[in-house]
Design a protein around this motif. Structure first.
Motif, PDB file in Angstrom:
ATOM      1  N   PHE A 141     -39.037 -30.332  35.342  1.00 17.02           N
ATOM      2  CA  PHE A 141     -37.946 -29.711  34.583  1.00 17.02           C
ATOM      3  C   PHE A 141     -38.458 -29.131  33.261  1.00 17.02           C
ATOM      4  O   PHE A 141     -38.004 -29.517  32.189  1.00 17.02           O
ATOM      5  N   PRO A 142     -39.417 -28.210  33.301  1.00 16.62           N
ATOM      6  CA  PRO A 142     -39.997 -27.700  32.045  1.00 16.62           C
ATOM      7  C   PRO A 142     -38.987 -26.952  31.180  1.00 16.62           C
ATOM      8  O   PRO A 142     -38.970 -27.119  29.960  1.00 16.62           O
ATOM      9  N   GLU A 143     -38.186 -26.085  31.802  1.00 21.15           N
ATOM     10  CA  GLU A 143     -37.231 -25.285  31.026  1.00 21.15           C
ATOM     11  C   GLU A 143     -36.183 -26.175  30.366  1.00 21.15           C
ATOM     12  O   GLU A 143     -35.813 -25.973  29.204  1.00 21.15           O
ATOM     13  N   GLU A 144     -35.693 -27.174  31.126  1.00 22.31           N
ATOM     14  CA  GLU A 144     -34.702 -28.096  30.564  1.00 22.31           C
ATOM     15  C   GLU A 144     -35.290 -28.895  29.400  1.00 22.31           C
ATOM     16  O   GLU A 144     -34.566 -29.311  28.498  1.00 22.31           O
ATOM     17  N   ALA A 145     -36.604 -29.120  29.431  1.00 17.20           N
ATOM     18  CA  ALA A 145     -37.278 -29.873  28.368  1.00 17.20           C
ATOM     19  C   ALA A 145     -37.749 -28.966  27.231  1.00 17.20           C
ATOM     20  O   ALA A 145     -38.336 -29.445  26.260  1.00 17.20           O
ATOM     21  N   GLY A 146     -37.486 -27.639  27.366  1.00 17.43           N
ATOM     22  CA  GLY A 146     -37.892 -26.697  26.316  1.00 17.43           C
ATOM     23  C   GLY A 146     -39.376 -26.398  26.322  1.00 17.43           C
ATOM     24  O   GLY A 146     -39.959 -26.110  25.271  1.00 17.43           O
ATOM     25  N   LEU A 147     -40.006 -26.456  27.512  1.00 13.71           N
ATOM     26  CA  LEU A 147     -41.449 -26.227  27.618  1.00 13.71           C
ATOM     27  C   LEU A 147     -41.737 -24.962  28.419  1.00 13.71           C
ATOM     28  O   LEU A 147     -40.903 -24.497  29.197  1.00 13.71           O
ATOM     29  N   VAL A 148     -42.933 -24.442  28.245  1.00 11.01           N
ATOM     30  CA  VAL A 148     -43.387 -23.299  29.028  1.00 11.01           C
ATOM     31  C   VAL A 148     -43.749 -23.792  30.422  1.00 11.01           C
ATOM     32  O   VAL A 148     -44.530 -24.747  30.558  1.00 11.01           O
ATOM     33  N   PRO A 153     -51.334 -30.555  29.529  1.00 14.03           N
ATOM     34  CA  PRO A 153     -51.509 -31.628  28.528  1.00 14.03           C
ATOM     35  C   PRO A 153     -52.893 -31.547  27.893  1.00 14.03           C
ATOM     36  O   PRO A 153     -53.863 -31.203  28.562  1.00 14.03           O
ATOM     37  N   ILE A 154     -52.960 -31.844  26.601  1.00  7.80           N
ATOM     38  CA  ILE A 154     -54.257 -31.894  25.925  1.00  7.80           C
ATOM     39  C   ILE A 154     -54.415 -33.241  25.236  1.00  7.80           C
ATOM     40  O   ILE A 154     -53.432 -33.873  24.842  1.00  7.80           O
ATOM     41  N   GLU A 155     -55.656 -33.652  25.082  1.00  5.85           N
ATOM     42  CA  GLU A 155     -55.969 -34.889  24.376  1.00  5.85           C
ATOM     43  C   GLU A 155     -57.405 -34.819  23.888  1.00  5.85           C
ATOM     44  O   GLU A 155     -58.137 -33.873  24.167  1.00  5.85           O
ATOM     45  N   GLY A 156     -57.805 -35.827  23.134  1.00  7.48           N
ATOM     46  CA  GLY A 156     -59.186 -35.971  22.708  1.00  7.48           C
ATOM     47  C   GLY A 156     -59.731 -34.781  21.939  1.00  7.48           C
ATOM     48  O   GLY A 156     -59.042 -34.204  21.086  1.00  7.48           O
ATOM     49  N   PRO A 157     -60.969 -34.378  22.223  1.00  5.44           N
ATOM     50  CA  PRO A 157     -61.626 -33.290  21.479  1.00  5.44           C
ATOM     51  C   PRO A 157     -60.836 -31.976  21.508  1.00  5.44           C
ATOM     52  O   PRO A 157     -60.810 -31.253  20.520  1.00  5.44           O
ATOM     53  N   GLU A 158     -60.220 -31.670  22.645  1.00  2.00           N
ATOM     54  CA  GLU A 158     -59.451 -30.430  22.750  1.00  2.00           C
ATOM     55  C   GLU A 158     -58.260 -30.436  21.787  1.00  2.00           C
ATOM     56  O   GLU A 158     -57.962 -29.423  21.136  1.00  2.00           O
ATOM     57  N   GLN A 159     -57.613 -31.570  21.690  1.00  2.00           N
ATOM     58  CA  GLN A 159     -56.484 -31.681  20.771  1.00  2.00           C
ATOM     59  C   GLN A 159     -56.945 -31.600  19.321  1.00  2.00           C
ATOM     60  O   GLN A 159     -56.325 -30.926  18.497  1.00  2.00           O
ATOM     61  N   ARG A 160     -58.043 -32.267  18.989  1.00  2.00           N
ATOM     62  CA  ARG A 160     -58.561 -32.242  17.615  1.00  2.00           C
ATOM     63  C   ARG A 160     -58.967 -30.822  17.218  1.00  2.00           C
ATOM     64  O   ARG A 160     -58.742 -30.400  16.089  1.00  2.00           O
ATOM     65  N   GLU A 368     -48.189 -21.352  21.681  1.00  2.00           N
ATOM     66  CA  GLU A 368     -48.918 -20.123  22.024  1.00  2.00           C
ATOM     67  C   GLU A 368     -49.910 -20.353  23.154  1.00  2.00           C
ATOM     68  O   GLU A 368     -50.173 -19.448  23.956  1.00  2.00           O
ATOM     69  N   ARG A 369     -50.453 -21.550  23.245  1.00  2.00           N
ATOM     70  CA  ARG A 369     -51.457 -21.850  24.277  1.00  2.00           C
ATOM     71  C   ARG A 369     -50.849 -22.517  25.500  1.00  2.00           C
ATOM     72  O   ARG A 369     -51.554 -22.797  26.473  1.00  2.00           O
ATOM     73  N   GLY A 370     -49.544 -22.804  25.439  1.00  2.00           N
ATOM     74  CA  GLY A 370     -48.881 -23.435  26.577  1.00  2.00           C
ATOM     75  C   GLY A 370     -49.346 -24.846  26.839  1.00  2.00           C
ATOM     76  O   GLY A 370     -49.504 -25.260  27.995  1.00  2.00           O
ATOM     77  N   VAL A 371     -49.596 -25.610  25.759  1.00  2.00           N
ATOM     78  CA  VAL A 371     -50.076 -26.986  25.897  1.00  2.00           C
ATOM     79  C   VAL A 371     -49.154 -27.945  25.153  1.00  2.00           C
ATOM     80  O   VAL A 371     -48.407 -27.548  24.258  1.00  2.00           O
ATOM     81  N   ILE A 372     -49.202 -29.206  25.540  1.00  2.00           N
ATOM     82  CA  ILE A 372     -48.495 -30.267  24.816  1.00  2.00           C
ATOM     83  C   ILE A 372     -49.426 -31.468  24.713  1.00  2.00           C
ATOM     84  O   ILE A 372     -50.317 -31.647  25.553  1.00  2.00           O
ATOM     85  N   ASP A 373     -49.230 -32.278  23.684  1.00  4.12           N
ATOM     86  CA  ASP A 373     -50.033 -33.491  23.557  1.00  4.12           C
ATOM     87  C   ASP A 373     -49.217 -34.695  24.020  1.00  4.12           C
ATOM     88  O   ASP A 373     -48.053 -34.569  24.414  1.00  4.12           O
ATOM     89  N   PHE A 374     -49.822 -35.868  23.965  1.00  2.00           N
ATOM     90  CA  PHE A 374     -49.160 -37.064  24.482  1.00  2.00           C
ATOM     91  C   PHE A 374     -47.899 -37.419  23.700  1.00  2.00           C
ATOM     92  O   PHE A 374     -46.919 -37.922  24.254  1.00  2.00           O
ATOM     93  N   ASP A 375     -47.914 -37.178  22.386  1.00  2.00           N
ATOM     94  CA  ASP A 375     -46.717 -37.459  21.589  1.00  2.00           C
ATOM     95  C   ASP A 375     -45.559 -36.571  22.021  1.00  2.00           C
ATOM     96  O   ASP A 375     -44.407 -37.012  22.071  1.00  2.00           O
ATOM     97  N   ASP A 376     -45.860 -35.299  22.341  1.00  5.56           N
ATOM     98  CA  ASP A 376     -44.830 -34.396  22.863  1.00  5.56           C
ATOM     99  C   ASP A 376     -44.244 -34.930  24.162  1.00  5.56           C
ATOM    100  O   ASP A 376     -43.036 -34.863  24.400  1.00  5.56           O
TER     101      ASP A 376
END
Length: 393
Positions: A141-148, A153-160, A368-376
């Motif tokens: 349900f990406p649209e219902e959640a307000g996501l692209v 998902p991103i984490e670690g070095p990519e997120q930093r 802009e990059r179409g990513v979310i982190d774990f907190d999101d």
């Protein structure tokens, strides 16, 4: 009983653990590492599966780590697989160990559970990490959640790396619009906390965008921070000092008396205190504010956190001195504490404004990059599950 049977036999639950696996009860389980939490949770899942009307596809087990999910799945599958060919007596003993009904019908149901789980829609029991669960739900349900749609998902070095890029974009944007306040606030934050701690602070702000949205913009943030720090006055610190440290508001006679008693005492400590008091009295209001803590320690025992006593060697041996020192301490202590809270509130306000800006730039960079982190994932899943029109889904 053979040695192999003894090794695989279920460990009997203790009374408190029996209570935790009752299928009809809602349980909050808290225990130290190595005390059998996984064993109890595994037993609880088995007890639920043994209940009439409970289907495997309706159970969801969520853990924090992949290792935890894998261990729990392995324990449950191994146990259910062993029950398929287990002799009647051993199966009875296992059911008794976890406090389940152990009659003939219950034993028959237990021996069939493994096949029932394998045939369940969705590939059996759903045992996953909380982030896997969130990703699965949000992906549906990406649209219902307000996501692209198709978010990653991103984490670690990519997120930093994305966080560092967001910070760089924020600094560049501030420079382009001539926003020196944001640059100064970042510099103050870095000097006060250290570069690494300042970055962690900004990252924490970005992890709580809803909280950041509640922080007022502009001048309103100072009043908000003062309320948070329980500062009683609502004027600038300079105006407060003008009112509280001017000659008409201070006990000048008491200050001079204490200074003179210290001079008459004739010790190096007394001379130093007297010099501090006279220096403070001759200073202007801003200097008095800066020197207030130094003045306070003329009659306050810093190590014991109490007013100076009349112990020989510490203060002048004059009967009136103790009363005057206590009177002055009762004046400077609350005033100093109030000033500290006000200064903290001012630093907090500026830091949170910078944190709010960073959260906005980081959110934009993720979008802009179409990513979310774990907190999101956690935040958006909670919001999705709390949306009434999604209940049927």
């Amino acid at each position: 009983m053979s040695g192999d049977e003894t090794q695989r036999a279920l460990k009997r639950l203790i009374p408190a653990q029996h209570h935790a696996v009752q299928p009809a009860d809602n349980i909050w389980l808290s225990a130290s590492a190595g005390t059998g939490k996984t064993q109890v949770l595994t037993a609880r899942v088995i007890r639920l599966l043994l209940e009439e009307g409970v289907e495997p596809e309706n159970l969801l087990c969520i853990t924090f780590t992949k290792a935890g999910a894998a261990e729990m799945a392995e324990r449950i599958n191994q146990l259910l697989a062993s029950w398929v060919q287990l002799d009647d007596h051993s199966l009875f003993r296992d059911l008794e160990a976890i406090g389940a009904v152990s009659g003939p019908m219950a034993r028959q149901r237990a021996s069939e559970l493994f096949a029932k789980v394998l045939d369940a829609p969705g590939g059996g029991l759903q045992i996953m990490t909380i982030h896997s669960f969130c990703q699965s739900l949000l992906g549906s349900f990406p649209e219902e959640a307000g996501l692209v749609p198709g978010f990653k998902p991103i984490e670690g070095p990519e997120q930093r790396e994305l966080q560092r890029q967001a910070l760089a974009s924020m600094v560049i944007a501030a420079e382009e619009r001539g926003d020196g306040e944001t640059i100064r606030s970042l510099q103050v934050l870095s000097l006060a906390m250290g570069e690494e701690a300042a970055l962690k602070f900004l990252y924490k702000c970005a992890a709580a965008p809803d909280a950041m949205d509640e922080i007022p913009e502009g001048q309103g943030v100072s009043a908000w921070a003062r309320r948070l720090a329980e500062v009683s006055f609502d004027r600038p610190v300079e105006a407060m000092l003008e009112t509280t440290l001017c000659d008409s508001a201070i006990e000048r006679a008491s200050l001079q008396s204490v200074a003179e008693m210290n001079i008459e005492w004739g010790t190096a400590t007394g001379q130093k205190r007297a010099a501090t008091i006279f220096e403070w009295l001759s200073a202007d209001i801003p200097q008095r504010g800066e020197m207030l803590e130094k003045l306070h320690h003329c009659w306050w025992n810093k190590s014991k956190n109490e007013p100076q006593t009349q112990t020989r060697g510490q203060v002048p041996q004059v009967d009136a001195y103790k009363h005057l020192a206590f009177q002055l301490a009762s004046w400077t202590k609350p005033l100093l504490e109030e000033l500290r809270r006000a200064e903290y509130a001012e630093r907090l306000a500026k830091a949170l404004l910078v944190g709010k800006q960073f959260a906005q730039f980081y959110a934009q960079a993720k979008h802009e990059r179409g990513v979310i982190d774990f907190d999101d994932m956690i935040r958006r899943t909670a919001a999705l599950l709390g949306t009434s029109h999604m209940a049927d889904w």
